[in-house]
Design a protein around this motif. Structure first.
Motif, PDB file in Angstrom:
ATOM      1  N   UNK A 141       3.946 -11.351   0.866  1.00 25.61           N
ATOM      2  CA  UNK A 141       4.356 -10.469   1.952  1.00 25.61           C
ATOM      3  C   UNK A 141       3.751  -9.085   1.801  1.00 25.61           C
ATOM      4  N   UNK A 142       3.743  -8.351   2.920  1.00 28.79           N
ATOM      5  CA  UNK A 142       3.246  -6.992   2.932  1.00 28.79           C
ATOM      6  C   UNK A 142       4.050  -6.178   3.938  1.00 28.79           C
ATOM      7  N   UNK A 143       3.854  -4.853   3.848  1.00 28.33           N
ATOM      8  CA  UNK A 143       4.494  -3.930   4.776  1.00 28.33           C
ATOM      9  C   UNK A 143       3.506  -3.546   5.858  1.00 28.33           C
ATOM     10  N   UNK A 185       7.703  -2.673   9.228  1.00 23.57           N
ATOM     11  CA  UNK A 185       8.169  -4.049   9.058  1.00 23.57           C
ATOM     12  C   UNK A 185       7.764  -4.540   7.669  1.00 23.57           C
ATOM     13  N   UNK A 186       8.688  -5.186   6.994  1.00 22.02           N
ATOM     14  CA  UNK A 186       8.434  -5.710   5.663  1.00 22.02           C
ATOM     15  C   UNK A 186       8.264  -7.234   5.736  1.00 22.02           C
ATOM     16  N   UNK A 220      -1.514  -2.998   0.766  1.00 22.83           N
ATOM     17  CA  UNK A 220      -2.603  -3.941   1.036  1.00 22.83           C
ATOM     18  C   UNK A 220      -2.789  -4.952  -0.092  1.00 22.83           C
ATOM     19  N   UNK A 221      -1.746  -5.609  -0.453  1.00 15.38           N
ATOM     20  CA  UNK A 221      -1.852  -6.604  -1.523  1.00 15.38           C
ATOM     21  C   UNK A 221      -2.647  -7.825  -1.081  1.00 15.38           C
ATOM     22  N   UNK A 222      -2.408  -8.297   0.112  1.00 13.41           N
ATOM     23  CA  UNK A 222      -3.077  -9.516   0.572  1.00 13.41           C
ATOM     24  C   UNK A 222      -3.770  -9.375   1.921  1.00 13.41           C
TER      25      UNK A 222
END
Length: 532
Positions: free
Chosen positions: A7-9, A21-22, A196-198
């Motif tokens: 997941x990302x924000x 939004x999370x 920006x993890x994914x």
């Protein structure tokens, strides 16, 4: 592919206020987020592939301190691609007192809606037109028709909707319906940076190429006008996405003496505007490349890298002698490395190309009218930290391009798109031809074709049948036979092989007739007066 999605924000502006939004997966679409997370059910899902426009929303992006508005298809746009932008849906146009925006009120007054399913999308395209024209001023029928070509109506008919496009500029803007652009730009600057993890969206070319080297299996996207369909129609899942559209260097169109360089993040709308400014005869073809919402999202670099055999850009670019610049990060020298090749040499098969796992297609170079065709740099060439492929060796220029054509005059360029619908449709056949004459003989000729092979192709055998020969009816007959014999098209839902085979020759015959001054065969120049 694994279905474990991290997941990302996601943060953007709506109604001037930040929305955060999370747990938004990298492959969720903007339409899904709007309808499911924010309850914006006025935005409809129709086709799920960017064809009908029912899902149209408007994005606002701060560029140079000013807001730029773009109507886009939310059904095939990945949600994280709007990070740091403003988003308007049909619910956002009504004033706090319930008064309608002029784009909405005009639809009411002109009776532009029946079942209403397509209406929100039309309203949002109208809103984009309204904002980009200084309050709906100066919109004529031709512009309204072109800008609304990506929105389909199945029951009302287009006449009252086109009336609404022309009328909205004369209607008052109720208090609370307008956009405070200065406040919106200021609010955009305050948005939190993305997590920006994914979903990787680097803002410089160097960081983009470094991310590509570090994550060679990430799905590369630009406007997602095709990748979005992989999500909505093929139900593909992506654990990691690399978005090229935020890299500042690739968002530009750069002009040099002999070519223009179009960055991979430049939208199709802006890229074709640059091509049309160089060659005005391309205007009609440019407007037929999908509808405006698709052109606002998709990029020319993405269209080329995608390599669809029915992609409309490639036959034209092949005919123009375009080349592509592939880049990667050279860790040893801590610099950007590049190689350049002619566009027709990019493809190796259906949706297959020579781009390596650590490379990205970063630029499309298009020779300017009258310029010599570019000579690609060696594949092993390595650029410095700044690009070194911009300069070309000067050569004796040909005459500048224009619409007039004949002995000793400029290039004659035509590109033909054959499709079931005139607007917003995919080609069955696309043929682009560029030619110059000298003493009545074909001096230069380049022909690009789409829809007739597994890749966009150059018609080299047909070029050979024309080059150096007198430009006359006998030569054309020989060339038509060569063109029909050069390819073995397939039968699919868009056209039969026999139809494509016949049309190829017919288009070359049309090119010959137009070179002789016959224009009545062009749909864009057709008029009832000519018939009478």
């Amino acid at each position: 592919m694994s279905t474990e999605i991290s997941a990302q924000t996601l943060s953007f502006l709506r109604r001037g206020q930040p929305v955060t939004l999370h747990n938004v997966a990298p492959d969720r679409t903007l339409l899904e987020v709007l309808r499911e997370d924010l309850g914006c059910t006025g935005t409809k899902e129709g086709c799920g592939e960017g064809d009908c426009g029912a899902c149209t929303v408007v994005l606002g992006e701060a560029i140079g301190g000013q807001l730029q508005y773009k109507a886009i298809n939310s059904c095939i746009r990945l949600a994280h691609s709007v990070q740091g932008m403003a988003v308007w849906t049909t619910e956002d146009l009504v004033s706090p007192q319930g008064e309608l925006h002029p784009a909405q009120e005009a639809m009411v007054q002109c009776h532009g809606s029946q079942c209403g399913f397509c209406t929100p999308g039309f309203v949002m395209s109208l809103f984009g037109m309204y904002q980009n024209s200084g309050g709906g001023q100066g919109i004529d029928r031709a512009q309204a028709s072109a800008d609304l070509s990506g929105n389909l109506c199945r029951c009302t008919g287009y006449r009252p909707i086109l009336d609404a496009a022309q009328q909205m500029g004369s209607l008052p803007l109720p208090p609370g319906c307008g956009v405070n652009e200065a406040a919106t730009v200021a609010a955009l600057k305050k948005l939190a940076p993305p997590h920006t993890e994914n979903y990787l969206r680097p803002t410089t070319l160097a960081s983009l190429l470094q991310a590509r080297a570090a994550h060679p299996k990430a799905q590369v996207v630009a406007g997602t006008t095709d990748v979005g369909l992989w999500v909505t129609k093929m139900h593909k899942r992506f654990t990691q996405v690399l978005d090229v559209t935020a890299a500042e260097e690739l968002r530009r169109v750069e002009t040099y003496p002999h070519h223009i360089a179009i960055g991979a993040a430049v939208s199709l709308h802006e890229a074709y505007a640059a091509l049309v400014s160089e060659r005005p005869q391309l205007k009609t073809f440019a407007q037929r490349f999908a509808g405006l919402p698709v052109r606002n999202s998709g990029t020319l670099g993405g269209n080329v890298a995608n390599g669809s055999p029915i992609g409309d850009s490639m036959p034209l670019l092949i005919a123009l002698g375009a080349s592509v610049v592939l880049m990667r990060w050279d860790a040893k020298h801590q610099a950007v490395a590049h190689r350049e090749l002619l566009l027709e040499d990019l493809y190796t098969g259906y949706r297959a190309n020579v781009i390596k796992a650590d490379e990205l297609l970063c630029w499309v170079k298009v020779p300017r009218p009258g310029a010599p065709s570019p000579q690609p740099s060696p594949a092993s060439g390595r650029g410095g930290k700044t690009r070194d492929f911009a300069n070309e060796v000067p050569s004796l220029p040909l005459p500048l391009a224009g619409e007039g054509w004949g002995e000793g005059s400029p290039e004659f360029l035509r590109v033909y798109k054959i499709s079931k619908r005139f607007d917003d449709d995919i080609s069955a056949v696309c043929l682009a031809m560029r030619m110059t004459l000298e003493r009545g003989k074909v001096k230069t000729i380049s022909i690009g074709a789409g829809g007739v092979a597994a890749t966009p192709v150059r018609a080299r055998q047909t070029e050979a049948a024309l080059l150096g020969h007198a430009w006359n009816a006998d030569t054309v007959v020989t060339a038509i036979a060569a063109l029909r014999g050069e390819f073995k098209p397939i039968t699919d839902m868009r056209a039969s092989a026999a139809y494509r085979h016949t049309v190829l020759g017919n288009l070359l015959q049309r090119f010959w007739l137009e070179s002789q001054g016959l224009q009545a065969i062009n749909l864009e120049s057709f008029s009832m007066e000519a018939l009478t």
